[in-house]
Design an enzyme around this catalytic site. Structure first.
Site, PDB file in Angstrom:
ATOM      1  N   HIS A 168      24.911 -31.751  20.941  1.00 32.23           N
ATOM      2  CA  HIS A 168      25.693 -32.505  19.923  1.00 32.23           C
ATOM      3  C   HIS A 168      26.298 -33.707  20.865  1.00 32.23           C
ATOM      4  O   HIS A 168      27.319 -33.248  21.528  1.00 32.23           O
ATOM      5  CB  HIS A 168      26.955 -31.726  19.286  1.00 32.23           C
TER       6      HIS A 168
ATOM      7  N   ASN B 281      21.242 -45.754  15.035  1.00 31.10           N
ATOM      8  CA  ASN B 281      22.271 -46.405  14.481  1.00 31.10           C
ATOM      9  C   ASN B 281      23.474 -45.836  15.392  1.00 31.10           C
ATOM     10  O   ASN B 281      23.614 -44.719  15.660  1.00 31.10           O
ATOM     11  CB  ASN B 281      22.588 -46.228  13.237  1.00 31.10           C
TER      12      ASN B 281
ATOM     13  N   ASP C 206      13.045 -36.828   7.167  1.00 31.64           N
ATOM     14  CA  ASP C 206      14.555 -37.693   6.585  1.00 31.64           C
ATOM     15  C   ASP C 206      14.735 -37.204   5.166  1.00 31.64           C
ATOM     16  O   ASP C 206      13.685 -37.366   4.538  1.00 31.64           O
ATOM     17  CB  ASP C 206      14.563 -39.038   6.941  1.00 31.64           C
TER      18      ASP C 206
ATOM     19  N   GLY D 111      25.541 -48.601  11.022  1.00 29.37           N
ATOM     20  CA  GLY D 111      25.250 -48.003   9.804  1.00 29.37           C
ATOM     21  C   GLY D 111      24.963 -46.459   9.990  1.00 29.37           C
ATOM     22  O   GLY D 111      24.175 -45.717   9.214  1.00 29.37           O
TER      23      GLY D 111
ATOM     24  N   HIS E 166      20.577 -39.615  16.711  1.00 30.24           N
ATOM     25  CA  HIS E 166      19.318 -39.322  16.346  1.00 30.24           C
ATOM     26  C   HIS E 166      18.618 -40.464  16.362  1.00 30.24           C
ATOM     27  O   HIS E 166      19.205 -41.674  16.077  1.00 30.24           O
ATOM     28  CB  HIS E 166      19.277 -38.667  14.834  1.00 30.24           C
TER      29      HIS E 166
ATOM     30  N   HIS F 134      15.370 -42.274  14.312  1.00 27.10           N
ATOM     31  CA  HIS F 134      14.539 -42.646  12.973  1.00 27.10           C
ATOM     32  C   HIS F 134      13.482 -43.169  13.403  1.00 27.10           C
ATOM     33  O   HIS F 134      13.213 -43.906  14.288  1.00 27.10           O
ATOM     34  CB  HIS F 134      15.247 -43.672  12.110  1.00 27.10           C
TER      35      HIS F 134
ATOM     36  N   HIS G 181      25.899 -37.200  14.788  1.00 26.05           N
ATOM     37  CA  HIS G 181      25.141 -36.599  15.717  1.00 26.05           C
ATOM     38  C   HIS G 181      23.928 -37.519  16.224  1.00 26.05           C
ATOM     39  O   HIS G 181      23.190 -37.990  15.144  1.00 26.05           O
ATOM     40  CB  HIS G 181      24.715 -35.220  15.350  1.00 26.05           C
TER      41      HIS G 181
END
Ligand code: AMP
Ligand code: ZN
Length: 116
Positions: free
Chosen positions: A46, A87, A30, A93, A100, A102, A98
């Site tokens: 995507h 998210n 990140d 948030g 993802h 974390h 696309h």
């Protein structure tokens, strides 16, 4: 997708600190880490967010789980532990549209998932 920053990383149009890649999934650091270890695991397809996952994506979702496990191993947080967050939408948030995941670790992240 043309204007998508993560598609651009996937297509090598902009740089990313890539730590793991398969035919279907990519993982990179990140750019603005929220923990000592903070990586993003991203399907190459995507998909905007969780709302747009379909039956045809079930296998891909499983591959993402395996990729998360590998990224945790590669980045040294497998044993110490980590948190995985995705998210979706404005209240979630989500900044990059696309989907993802974390992967956060490298310190004790506390027990509260949402911080006011
Ligand atoms: P989210 O709020 O869940 O959409 O998270 C988007 C994440 O993407 C944020 O943590 C950003 O720091 C990160 N990010 C945005 N642009 C880049 C980039 N070019 N390379 C790596 N991470 C990025
Ligand atoms: Zn994209």
């Amino acid at each position: 997708m043309a204007d998508c920053i993560f598609c651009k990383i996937i297509n090598r149009e902009i740089p990313g600190n890539i730590v793991f890649e398969t035919d279907d999934v990519i993982a990179f650091e990140d750019a603005h880490p929220n923990a000592p270890v903070h990586y993003l695991v991203v399907p190459k397809k995507h998909i905007t967010c969780m709302n747009d996952i379909n039956e045809e994506d079930i296998e891909l979702m499983g591959k993402i789980q395996l990729a998360i496990k590998e990224v945790a191993k590669i980045t040294g947080i497998s044993e110490s532990g980590y948190r995985v967050i995705t998210n979706c939408g404005d209240d979630g948030g989500q900044m990059v549209k696309h989907i993802h995941y974390h992967v956060l670790g490298g310190k004790h992240l506390g027990c509260k998932i949402v911080h006011e």
